[in-house]
Design a protein around this motif. Structure first.
Motif, PDB file in Angstrom:
ATOM      1  N   ARG A  52     -14.617   8.527  33.382  1.00 62.45           N
ATOM      2  CA  ARG A  52     -14.315   7.240  33.562  1.00 62.45           C
ATOM      3  C   ARG A  52     -15.495   6.404  34.892  1.00 62.45           C
ATOM      4  N   LEU A  53     -15.880   5.769  34.680  1.00 58.33           N
ATOM      5  CA  LEU A  53     -16.455   5.189  35.927  1.00 58.33           C
ATOM      6  C   LEU A  53     -16.385   3.940  36.258  1.00 58.33           C
ATOM      7  N   THR A  54     -15.440   3.251  35.545  1.00 59.47           N
ATOM      8  CA  THR A  54     -14.628   1.870  36.190  1.00 59.47           C
ATOM      9  C   THR A  54     -13.358   2.343  36.853  1.00 59.47           C
ATOM     10  N   ASN A  55     -13.389   1.251  37.928  1.00 61.05           N
ATOM     11  CA  ASN A  55     -11.463   1.033  38.688  1.00 61.05           C
ATOM     12  C   ASN A  55     -11.343  -0.047  38.943  1.00 61.05           C
ATOM     13  N   ILE A  56      -9.893  -0.382  38.984  1.00 62.53           N
ATOM     14  CA  ILE A  56      -9.714  -1.918  39.453  1.00 62.53           C
ATOM     15  C   ILE A  56      -8.924  -1.641  40.882  1.00 62.53           C
ATOM     16  N   SER A  57      -9.960  -2.282  41.759  1.00 63.80           N
ATOM     17  CA  SER A  57      -8.748  -2.623  43.299  1.00 63.80           C
ATOM     18  C   SER A  57      -7.993  -3.562  43.230  1.00 63.80           C
ATOM     19  N   THR A  75      -3.175  -1.035  33.488  1.00 62.92           N
ATOM     20  CA  THR A  75      -3.476  -1.858  32.125  1.00 62.92           C
ATOM     21  C   THR A  75      -3.974  -1.015  31.677  1.00 62.92           C
ATOM     22  N   LYS A  76      -4.684   0.156  31.686  1.00 59.55           N
ATOM     23  CA  LYS A  76      -4.849   1.245  30.004  1.00 59.55           C
ATOM     24  C   LYS A  76      -4.127   1.044  29.576  1.00 59.55           C
ATOM     25  N   ASN A 122      -3.319  -2.458  27.291  1.00 57.11           N
ATOM     26  CA  ASN A 122      -3.504  -2.258  26.694  1.00 57.11           C
ATOM     27  C   ASN A 122      -3.584  -2.085  25.079  1.00 57.11           C
ATOM     28  N   GLN A 161       0.164  -3.841  24.559  1.00 56.27           N
ATOM     29  CA  GLN A 161       0.189  -5.022  24.027  1.00 56.27           C
ATOM     30  C   GLN A 161       1.681  -5.502  23.954  1.00 56.27           C
ATOM     31  N   ILE A 209     -13.159  -5.565  39.404  1.00 57.83           N
ATOM     32  CA  ILE A 209     -13.247  -4.731  38.605  1.00 57.83           C
ATOM     33  C   ILE A 209     -14.540  -4.050  38.789  1.00 57.83           C
ATOM     34  N   SER A 210     -15.027  -1.726  39.240  1.00 52.98           N
ATOM     35  CA  SER A 210     -16.226  -2.605  39.419  1.00 52.98           C
ATOM     36  C   SER A 210     -16.483  -1.025  38.136  1.00 52.98           C
ATOM     37  N   VAL A 211     -17.411  -1.289  38.147  1.00 51.02           N
ATOM     38  CA  VAL A 211     -18.234  -0.324  37.594  1.00 51.02           C
ATOM     39  C   VAL A 211     -19.448   0.394  37.845  1.00 51.02           C
ATOM     40  N   SER A 212     -18.934   1.723  38.405  1.00 51.34           N
ATOM     41  CA  SER A 212     -19.832   3.027  38.792  1.00 51.34           C
ATOM     42  C   SER A 212     -21.017   2.981  38.324  1.00 51.34           C
ATOM     43  N   ASP A 213     -22.102   3.533  39.063  1.00 46.35           N
ATOM     44  CA  ASP A 213     -23.062   4.614  38.225  1.00 46.35           C
ATOM     45  C   ASP A 213     -24.458   4.090  37.798  1.00 46.35           C
ATOM     46  N   THR A 218     -13.589  -9.808  31.845  1.00 46.47           N
ATOM     47  CA  THR A 218     -12.071  -9.441  31.199  1.00 46.47           C
ATOM     48  C   THR A 218     -11.053 -10.712  30.973  1.00 46.47           C
ATOM     49  N   GLN A 275     -18.935   0.121  28.933  1.00 49.88           N
ATOM     50  CA  GLN A 275     -18.141   0.666  29.812  1.00 49.88           C
ATOM     51  C   GLN A 275     -16.942   0.507  30.070  1.00 49.88           C
ATOM     52  N   PHE A 276     -16.434  -0.618  30.744  1.00 46.26           N
ATOM     53  CA  PHE A 276     -15.050  -1.099  31.011  1.00 46.26           C
ATOM     54  C   PHE A 276     -14.055  -0.983  29.573  1.00 46.26           C
ATOM     55  N   ARG A 293     -14.175   0.917  26.750  1.00 42.16           N
ATOM     56  CA  ARG A 293     -13.717   1.836  26.570  1.00 42.16           C
ATOM     57  C   ARG A 293     -12.634   2.439  27.632  1.00 42.16           C
ATOM     58  N   ASP A 294     -13.271   2.402  29.099  1.00 41.36           N
ATOM     59  CA  ASP A 294     -12.679   2.937  29.747  1.00 41.36           C
ATOM     60  C   ASP A 294     -10.643   2.528  30.478  1.00 41.36           C
ATOM     61  N   LEU A 295     -10.610   0.852  29.876  1.00 46.48           N
ATOM     62  CA  LEU A 295      -9.780   0.333  30.302  1.00 46.48           C
ATOM     63  C   LEU A 295      -8.941   0.143  29.061  1.00 46.48           C
ATOM     64  N   ASN A 296      -9.426   0.831  27.489  1.00 49.53           N
ATOM     65  CA  ASN A 296      -8.870   0.871  26.227  1.00 49.53           C
ATOM     66  C   ASN A 296      -8.906  -0.727  26.244  1.00 49.53           C
ATOM     67  N   ILE A 297      -9.460  -1.802  26.013  1.00 47.40           N
ATOM     68  CA  ILE A 297      -9.742  -3.046  25.802  1.00 47.40           C
ATOM     69  C   ILE A 297      -9.977  -3.239  24.528  1.00 47.40           C
ATOM     70  N   PRO A 298      -8.770  -3.681  23.382  1.00 44.75           N
ATOM     71  CA  PRO A 298      -7.945  -3.513  21.940  1.00 44.75           C
ATOM     72  C   PRO A 298      -9.559  -4.106  21.206  1.00 44.75           C
TER      73      PRO A 298
END
Lengths: 281, 281
Positions: free
Chosen positions: A104-109, A134-135, A138, A141, B108-112, B134, B160-161, B163-168
């Protein structure tokens, strides 16, 4: 009641409800359920057509020295309780199901409101909460999502990112459920020894005393100091005693509604509680 | 075609489509539309029942010295073009409508994959993209969202985000639209002088030459160096010339499909382009 362990299964189970535009209520939990959780489910049952409860001990919200490994997993017993209060779907995914095999590369802060209170002692904790919630949002829903006011800061963080990210649901905060002696129900209460359990209600007693003192116009700083002393004398190691506005802004003088926050350890068990005190001019 | 400027209006306009479970396609843009955008809308039109296009110049993805203030706003002309290609709803909110009056605390940040290429020169840019996309996803709740492959790194960040956050929803990447002389279409091409505009296609020419060289087994590092030299000699200030795997991993040897990336300035205008080169053993 159905139990789903995969996202695909959850989606399939929810599909008829979504097609017929039923109102979906969602209660995210880490399991080891007590009356506090069940009251969230009852509130969801009251307001919604379909009630989904997730049970997932979320690794990314635990610090390296916290109790992730030992956190109680009691799915069978939890399922029993949930069936009794009218839950429709239990979603109990594995860590692999939630986080997959790719990194997982995504963070929410969420800034500001996570910097102190429990955020200070638990760096990254609220990021982990924001990501998993958040996951789950989603996946499910829902129209309504239910959270306890015991984790007041967590509730504030969730309200904040739901608003900031326009997540299309309504967050409902449900009042704290307490034992008859006043102790706020918590999964971590199970870690207490018999003696510690007898001491633990002093947290709520000190908050109620503080409420009385505020109504008698005792200075806010003095009231907070009194809580600290009461707890320390009873054998707690106080982590923080703080007063905040309902929006978690700092407050020096009792001139509006206030929330009193306590976090304190009995032995190795960290307990938190809070009390809203109304201001009447 | 309807134009909505508020979230409430957008929700109302989409309500019949949602009730009847129509397939909703979404194309987020910053306006100043060209054929590249219109091809995204055509692709959405082909795959979906209802097509929503947003036009919003997003302040939080611009750096302090970037062109937010001067970014072309051409809503009337854009609306004309969108009506012609079969857009159903244009969503053109104000900054206030998108971000409200209370401060936003959530990031929301995506690393790498954001650390280099355009991320290096534009710190915070992809955070700003992730947040606004988002928010828009949560407002529109589309089944499909369409993005151009010209902003390849942006597309990778969004995939990436999601997938990581399961946005439908499903993210669809659409190939780059080019002028007849090969220049990748971009809103920023409008900043070029007539002479610069004549020079600009050299970016694509150098990428096509690189493709030929790779197929003739010229060493990857040498191929990249050749692009740099060609561009520098033509008067570009090269920002980067890089080769990556399709997932944006670094790659030293041409032993799998590769994407060649260029970012270079002509005067003050920064242009980007990329080319996928298939590997055949």
């Amino acid at each position: 009641m159905k139990t789903e362990t995969t996202i695909q299964g959850l989606t399939a189970s929810l599909s008829p409800a979504r097609s017929s535009r039923k109102i979906i209520g969602f209660v995210p939990t880490m399991g080891n359920l007590h009356e506090g959780h069940l009251n969230l489910v009852r509130e969801a049952r009251r307001l919604c057509d379909v009630v989904v409860v997730s049970i997932f001990v979320n690794p990314i919200q635990f610090g390296p020295n916290e109790d992730f490994e030992n956190y109680p997993r009691t799915l069978e017993h939890d399922s029993h309780l949930l069936a009794e209060v009218g839950c429709d779907i239990v979603f109990a995914p594995s860590v692999e199901q939630m986080y997959g095999h790719k990194p997982r590369l995504t963070n929410i802060s969420v800034s500001d409101i996570t910097n102190d209170l429990c955020g200070l002692q638990r760096p990254g904790h609220f990021d982990g909460v924001a990501v998993v919630v958040t996951k789950l949002f989603n996946m499910v829903q829902p129209n309504f999502a239910f959270f306890g006011q015991k984790d007041y800061q967590q509730l504030a963080v969730i309200r904040q990112f739901v608003r900031d990210l326009n997540i299309p649901l309504e967050v409902i905060g449900v009042p704290i459920t307490r034992a008859t002696d006043g102790l706020a129900l918590s999964s971590r209460n199970g870690y207490l020894t018999e003696e510690q359990r007898k001491t633990a209600p002093i947290i709520f007693q000190s908050l109620k005393e503080a409420e009385q003192q505020l109504k008698q116009a005792v200075n806010l700083a003095e009231v907070l100091e009194n809580i600290k002393q009461t707890l320390t004398q009873a054998g707690f190691i106080v982590d923080y005693v703080e007063a905040r506005t309902l929006d978690l802004d700092k407050i020096e003088v009792f001139n509006q509604d206030v929330v009193l926050f306590v976090a304190a350890k009995l032995g190795t068990t960290r307990l938190i509680d809070n009390l809203q005190v109304k201001y009447t001019a």
